[in-house]
Motif scaffolding. Structure first.
Motif, PDB file in Angstrom:
ATOM      1  N   ALA A 142       0.838  -1.196   0.000  1.00  0.00           N
ATOM      2  CA  ALA A 142       0.000   0.000   0.000  1.00  0.00           C
ATOM      3  C   ALA A 142       0.874   1.248   0.000  1.00  0.00           C
ATOM      4  N   MET A 143       0.268   2.368  -0.373  1.00  0.00           N
ATOM      5  CA  MET A 143       0.921   3.671  -0.318  1.00  0.00           C
ATOM      6  C   MET A 143       0.093   4.594   0.574  1.00  0.00           C
ATOM      7  N   VAL A 144       0.774   5.421   1.346  1.00  0.00           N
ATOM      8  CA  VAL A 144       0.087   6.368   2.223  1.00  0.00           C
ATOM      9  C   VAL A 144       0.406   7.781   1.757  1.00  0.00           C
ATOM     10  N   ARG A 145      -0.630   8.518   1.431  1.00  0.00           N
ATOM     11  CA  ARG A 145      -0.472   9.899   0.988  1.00  0.00           C
ATOM     12  C   ARG A 145      -1.449  10.788   1.745  1.00  0.00           C
ATOM     13  N   GLU A 146      -0.893  11.811   2.368  1.00  0.00           N
ATOM     14  CA  GLU A 146      -1.698  12.780   3.108  1.00  0.00           C
ATOM     15  C   GLU A 146      -2.643  12.093   4.087  1.00  0.00           C
ATOM     16  N   GLY A 147      -2.104  11.075   4.753  1.00  0.00           N
ATOM     17  CA  GLY A 147      -2.877  10.402   5.788  1.00  0.00           C
ATOM     18  C   GLY A 147      -3.845   9.350   5.291  1.00  0.00           C
ATOM     19  N   ARG A 148      -3.920   9.129   3.999  1.00  0.00           N
ATOM     20  CA  ARG A 148      -4.834   8.127   3.447  1.00  0.00           C
ATOM     21  C   ARG A 148      -4.035   6.966   2.856  1.00  0.00           C
ATOM     22  N   GLN A 149      -4.518   5.761   3.095  1.00  0.00           N
ATOM     23  CA  GLN A 149      -3.833   4.567   2.598  1.00  0.00           C
ATOM     24  C   GLN A 149      -4.495   4.073   1.323  1.00  0.00           C
ATOM     25  N   TYR A 150      -3.666   3.827   0.325  1.00  0.00           N
ATOM     26  CA  TYR A 150      -4.146   3.305  -0.950  1.00  0.00           C
ATOM     27  C   TYR A 150      -3.533   1.921  -1.159  1.00  0.00           C
ATOM     28  N   ASN A 151      -4.353   0.893  -1.046  1.00  0.00           N
ATOM     29  CA  ASN A 151      -3.867  -0.469  -1.228  1.00  0.00           C
ATOM     30  C   ASN A 151      -3.635  -0.762  -2.708  1.00  0.00           C
ATOM     31  N   VAL A 152      -2.589  -1.517  -2.978  1.00  0.00           N
ATOM     32  CA  VAL A 152      -2.274  -1.901  -4.352  1.00  0.00           C
ATOM     33  C   VAL A 152      -3.099  -3.136  -4.709  1.00  0.00           C
ATOM     34  N   PRO A 153      -3.941  -3.061  -5.718  1.00  0.00           N
ATOM     35  CA  PRO A 153      -4.784  -4.217  -6.064  1.00  0.00           C
ATOM     36  C   PRO A 153      -3.967  -5.346  -6.672  1.00  0.00           C
ATOM     37  N   ALA A 154      -4.486  -6.546  -6.539  1.00  0.00           N
ATOM     38  CA  ALA A 154      -3.831  -7.709  -7.153  1.00  0.00           C
ATOM     39  C   ALA A 154      -3.867  -7.569  -8.669  1.00  0.00           C
ATOM     40  N   GLN A 155      -2.784  -7.978  -9.304  1.00  0.00           N
ATOM     41  CA  GLN A 155      -2.698  -7.927 -10.758  1.00  0.00           C
ATOM     42  C   GLN A 155      -2.499  -9.338 -11.296  1.00  0.00           C
ATOM     43  N   PHE A 156      -3.209  -9.651 -12.346  1.00  0.00           N
ATOM     44  CA  PHE A 156      -3.129 -10.983 -12.929  1.00  0.00           C
ATOM     45  C   PHE A 156      -2.519 -10.917 -14.325  1.00  0.00           C
ATOM     46  N   GLY A 157      -1.766 -11.966 -14.647  1.00  0.00           N
ATOM     47  CA  GLY A 157      -1.121 -12.048 -15.948  1.00  0.00           C
ATOM     48  C   GLY A 157      -1.803 -13.065 -16.842  1.00  0.00           C
ATOM     49  N   ALA A 158      -1.003 -13.948 -17.417  1.00  0.00           N
ATOM     50  CA  ALA A 158      -1.515 -14.927 -18.368  1.00  0.00           C
ATOM     51  C   ALA A 158      -2.340 -16.008 -17.673  1.00  0.00           C
ATOM     52  N   SER A 159      -3.110 -16.723 -18.467  1.00  0.00           N
ATOM     53  CA  SER A 159      -3.895 -17.863 -17.986  1.00  0.00           C
ATOM     54  C   SER A 159      -3.461 -19.100 -18.771  1.00  0.00           C
TER      55      SER A 159
END
Length: 213
Positions: free
Chosen positions: A81-98
């Motif tokens: 996650a990243m925290v900016r100006e007191g707010r946390q932004y979680n990094v979503p899961a990313q999917f590749g090939a199937s």
């Protein structure tokens, strides 16, 4: 299967390629394929059981993640996650090939889980059904593989019905035993038990009881 299909699957699972993990200096591993100057027909046979292939731990986890995630490979990252100006932004899961279908992933997962249970594997985790596979890689010395000199590993995930974690254990030249089932598997079990506590994952029977209410 033949060389074409075999190496197409190896490529689809990302072997020999960068995973895209957000770390510097990632290595692509090494996978010889037909057409390379140092590839020979015998490599198809030896590659099929893991010799002559160099894979990084993060590549292994990315490839196996397809089995744990309905056929979809997860793009690994270390940033949560990243925290900016007191707010946390979680990094979503990313999917590749199937590289495989959801049905194939389900069948493989069930096979791996049953295999651990039937042999009373040291990788089993009390209270949680897990799936996974051992690895025992002979180490070449002066171009010759030594049967009693190995690197061992175990990759597994759980709970099987709703995976929340995947753990890869790799041990270099273990002294107590040359087999992954006797060295890496119990380490996985201990780590999985602690991970379940840290992630606050209820035991299977608790989740099933709550789901039935």
């Amino acid at each position: 299967m033949g060389a074409g299909t075999f190496y197409n699957y190896m490529d689809a699972f990302g072997l020999g390629h960068l995973t895209g993990v957000d770390l510097a200096w990632e290595a692509p591993g090494r996978l010889k394929v037909p057409g390379d100057a140092d590839w020979y027909p015998v490599d198809l046979g030896t590659n099929a059981f893991g010799q002559g292939v160099a894979v990084t731990p993060i590549q292994m986890m990315a490839a196996v993640s397809a089995v744990a995630n309905d056929g979809r490979m997860v793009i690994p990252h270390v940033l949560y996650a990243m925290v900016r100006e007191g707010r946390q932004y979680n990094v979503p899961a990313q999917f590749g090939a199937s590289p495989i279908t959801p049905q194939t992933a389900d069948v493989l997962t069930e096979m791996l889980a049953i295999s651990l249970e039937d042999e009373s594997s040291l990788a089993l985790v009390p209270g949680y059904r897990v799936a996974g596979k051992t690895g025992t890689a002979q180490i070449p010395v002066d171009g010759i593989y030594e049967s009693d000199l190995t690197n061992t590993s175990f990759v597994g995930w759980g709970p099987v019905d709703d995976p929340k974690f995947m753990i890869y254990v790799w041990l270099e030249r273990p002294s107590e035993s040359p087999w992954g089932s006797e060295t890496a598997a119990p380490v996985f079990s201990e780590m999985a038990q602690r991970t379940a506590i840290l992630l606050d994952i209820p035991p299977d029977w608790v989740r099933q009881q709550l789901a039935s209410q």
